[in-house]
Write an enzyme that holds these catalytic residues in place. Structure first.
Site, PDB file in Angstrom:
ATOM      1  CB  CYS A  23       4.701  42.401  21.064  1.00 41.16           C
ATOM      2  SG  CYS A  23       4.521  41.640  22.752  1.00 41.16           S
TER       3      CYS A  23
ATOM      4  N   GLY B 256       3.813  46.435  24.529  1.00 41.37           N
ATOM      5  CA  GLY B 256       4.118  47.024  25.625  1.00 41.37           C
ATOM      6  C   GLY B 256       3.600  46.439  26.892  1.00 41.37           C
TER       7      GLY B 256
ATOM      8  CD  GLU C 246      28.528  38.186  23.369  1.00 43.05           C
ATOM      9  OE1 GLU C 246      27.817  38.476  24.394  1.00 43.05           O
ATOM     10  OE2 GLU C 246      27.997  37.643  22.220  1.00 43.05           O
TER      11      GLU C 246
ATOM     12  CG  HIS D 168      39.114  35.370  45.452  1.00 47.17           C
ATOM     13  ND1 HIS D 168      40.067  35.414  46.471  1.00 47.17           N
ATOM     14  CD2 HIS D 168      39.752  35.912  44.434  1.00 47.17           C
ATOM     15  CE1 HIS D 168      41.091  36.129  46.152  1.00 47.17           C
ATOM     16  NE2 HIS D 168      41.064  36.366  44.856  1.00 47.17           N
TER      17      HIS D 168
END
Ligand code: M6R
Length: 607
Positions: free
Chosen positions: A2, A103, A484, A507
């Site tokens: 926002c 927020g 990344e 594994h």
């Protein structure tokens, strides 16, 4: 995420607010709106789902340009779907208060229930509409005081927020409050007043600015303003606004992300400039402000997403080169386990935007316990830069693409420099130090060599788009890079990918390997090469297709991206750039919105 904006002056509020919305489009959003008022106190609100262009075309149909103040918002949905009714600005039931909000108000549902009992109606699913109605509920019509109501509101709502409030009975006033969400107030000599969650929007308009602090309330009355903290009048620093207007341009590139990938040789040079003297092979100690003064027993690094991968790589290097125990923590998780702060521990925070809520919150928790903090940020004067005790700027320049590229490579270079800086103080071998310095000097040219392979990488991408699932593997320094590259890949291609430590595959996850599940393997000739080869063979034996990123050709790979031959500490930059190009070309061949991938935002200012 926002963005909020406010304007009060004599200019065309619709044009000015729209311009700012456009400037911050790259941050990611799903709807946008404005509410403006003219000198006769006539109000006009417009909202639209989708791009700012949708909103602009609605605004253009409304010919009146007499509006001289207003507020605007770009929304990234948190509470409620992407609909026009959920788009800001929101209004109170009586239509008198109009607000925009960044927020999340955590206690909104309890507050909403209380308002519903008092017959308030809600036209959206947002927490913001609850705030607008709280302002109505607590407005005392006898005292008719907008400031008092906003101060009551501050006590009722739980963070985080940056809010702008207009009230039709108080046309000459505007109120801003903030707690943990960024907000700047700015002015110029033409008596114009501005609010923005991002200073970049204001370039070319503002001349002076004030960063509001947590808990601040700023009240505009006519051409003057007053700032309150805890109900008391307070003063905040006024700084000159010296950012240049950034009219982002892609130049000849198809996407900002591609442009930013290609900028990396230059940004890497810029990051090293002033900090390194390659003629004398030395580092300028004063440019590592806050790093070397004390002997930290432990370093804890905190960041999110791509920036976490920078830290992760750095902890390997730091332990290898400077023998400092270092732990890379994820911003959104670190706060969930008990952590202890003492003077021998340095907490470091890394963020491109400097506004990431998960990172910022952890920083505040560490500061509450008087912990030592150091910030590494790209955006100058962002919240993390201001909140940390010391800091270093990355100098990557503005990054527009949501998928971080140059903002990954440049801090990674900076952090390698800090490892050398600390390593040298702690007895690192001179030959090792000089070897890394020499190769760092060649890094921009090495990156150019990888970039030159873009067409070849595109041909590999053409092959890869037939698959839906991918493994990204690496060992040692290459493991964080595999993570990344995998993040970059899924972020813009929308294809499923997982990163694994190469040795860990056997594994459990090896069960997934077959001819339909290809692997992108970071396999340079570093210390891990021999160990990697046995994992390579395990995949081949199960008919897995492998695309390798390496510096020496090995015939059995299905596809190969060749990077220049260098040393263990430098390979990660090159395998990362190759991974960026691979993700880019696959996403482009799939016709995805590369610069604004679905569901994502450039700056994640909510938790
Ligand atoms: O602004 P920040 O660097 O703090 O952002 C952190 C992450 O949200 C960010 O790196 C994200 O993972 C990138 N979009 C990934 O390309």
């Amino acid at each position: 995420m926002c963005g909020i904006f406010g304007y009060k002056g004599k200019g065309d509020a619709v044009a000015i607010l729209t311009k700012w919305l456009q400037r911050l489009e790259y941050r990611g959003y799903d709807s946008a709106g404005v509410c403006v008022v003219n000198d006769d106190n006539v109000m006009y609100r417009e909202r639209a789902v989708g791009k700012v262009a949708e909103l602009s075309s609605k605004l253009q149909q409304h010919k009146d340009r007499s509006y001289t103040r207003g507020i605007a918002h770009t929304r990234w949905a948190t509470h409620g779907g992407v609909t026009e009714s959920n788009t800001h600005p929101h209004q109170s039931n009586d239509g008198k208060r109009t607000i925009v909000h960044n927020g999340i108000v955590e206690n909104y549902s309890k507050l909403k229930k209380e308002l519903e009992k008092k017959w308030y109606e809600f036209h959206s699913e947002t927490d913001t509409e609850v705030v607008a109605n709280l302002l109505q509920e607590h407005y005392d019509s006898n005292t008719a005081n907008m400031l008092e109501t906003a101060q009551i509101l501050q006590k009722l709502i739980r963070w985080a927020y940056a809010l702008l409030i207009m009230h039709s009975d108080h046309p000459d006033e505007m109120i801003a409050i903030r707690l943990w969400s960024p907000l700047v107030y700015a002015t110029n000599t033409a008596w114009e007043q501005f609010f923005s969650s991002d200073t970049q929007a204001l370039a070319g308009y503002a001349q002076q600015m004030t960063y509001l602090e947590d808990g601040d309330l700023l009240h505009i009355q006519g051409d003057t303003y007053t700032i309150y903290a805890n109900g008391e009048v307070t003063k905040r620093n006024i700084e000159d606004f010296d950012q240049e207007a950034l009219e982002a341009s892609k130049g000849d590139y198809k996407h900002f992300m591609l442009k930013e990938i290609y900028e990396q040789p230059v940004t890497v040079k810029r990051t090293m400039q002033w900090r390194v003297n390659f003629d004398t092979m030395s580092l300028h100690a004063d440019t590592f402000h806050g790093m070397g003064n004390e002997d930290y027993k432990k370093i804890v690094t905190v960041a999110c997403g791509t920036m976490h991968h920078v830290w992760w790589l750095w902890t390997y290097r730091l332990q290898n080169l400077a023998w400092v125990p270092a732990y890379a923590e994820i911003g959104s998780e670190y706060e969930n386990k008990p952590f202890f702060v003492d003077p021998s521990v340095l907490h470091m925070f890394l963020s491109q935007s400097g506004e990431t809520a998960d990172t910022l919150e952890t920083l505040k928790m560490v500061k509450e316990q008087w912990g030592k903090t150091l910030g590494i940020v790209n955006v100058v004067w962002s919240s993390i830069a201001r909140e940390t005790d010391n800091g270093l700027y990355v100098r990557a320049g503005t990054e527009i693409g949501v998928a971080s590229t140059k903002a990954f490579i440049t801090p990674s270079v900076l952090m390698l420099l800090t490892s050398l800086f600390l390593g040298k103080r702690r007895g690192m071998r001179l030959t090792k130090y000089q070897q890394i310095m020499r190769e760092l000097q060649h890094l921009p040219a090495y990156i150019e060599t990888v970039l030159d392979q873009s067409d070849h990488i595109r041909s590999i991408a053409m092959d890869l788009i037939q698959y839906e699932d991918f493994f990204f593997l690496g060992r040692g320094y290459q493991y964080p890079i595999a993570a990344e590259n995998s993040l970059k890949f899924k972020e813009i291609t929308y294809l499923h990918s997982e990163a694994y430590a190469a040795g860990e595959l056997k594994h459990g996850s090896l069960a997934l390997i077959d001819e339909k599940f290809p692997t992108i393997y970071n396999l340079p000739h570093d210390e891990m090469y021999e160990a990697n080869l046995s994992n390579f063979q395990e995949i081949k034996a199960r008919k897995g297709k492998i695309c390798v990123i390496w510096d020496k050709r090995v015939e059995e790979a299905d596809r190969q991206i060749t990077i220049p031959e260098t040393i263990d500490e430098i390979y990660p930059f090159l395998t990362a750039v190759a991974g960026q190009l691979l993700a880019y070309h696959v996403a482009d061949l799939l016709w995805n919105d590369i610069d604004k991938p679905r569901n994502l935002a450039k700056s994640v200012t909510v938790k």
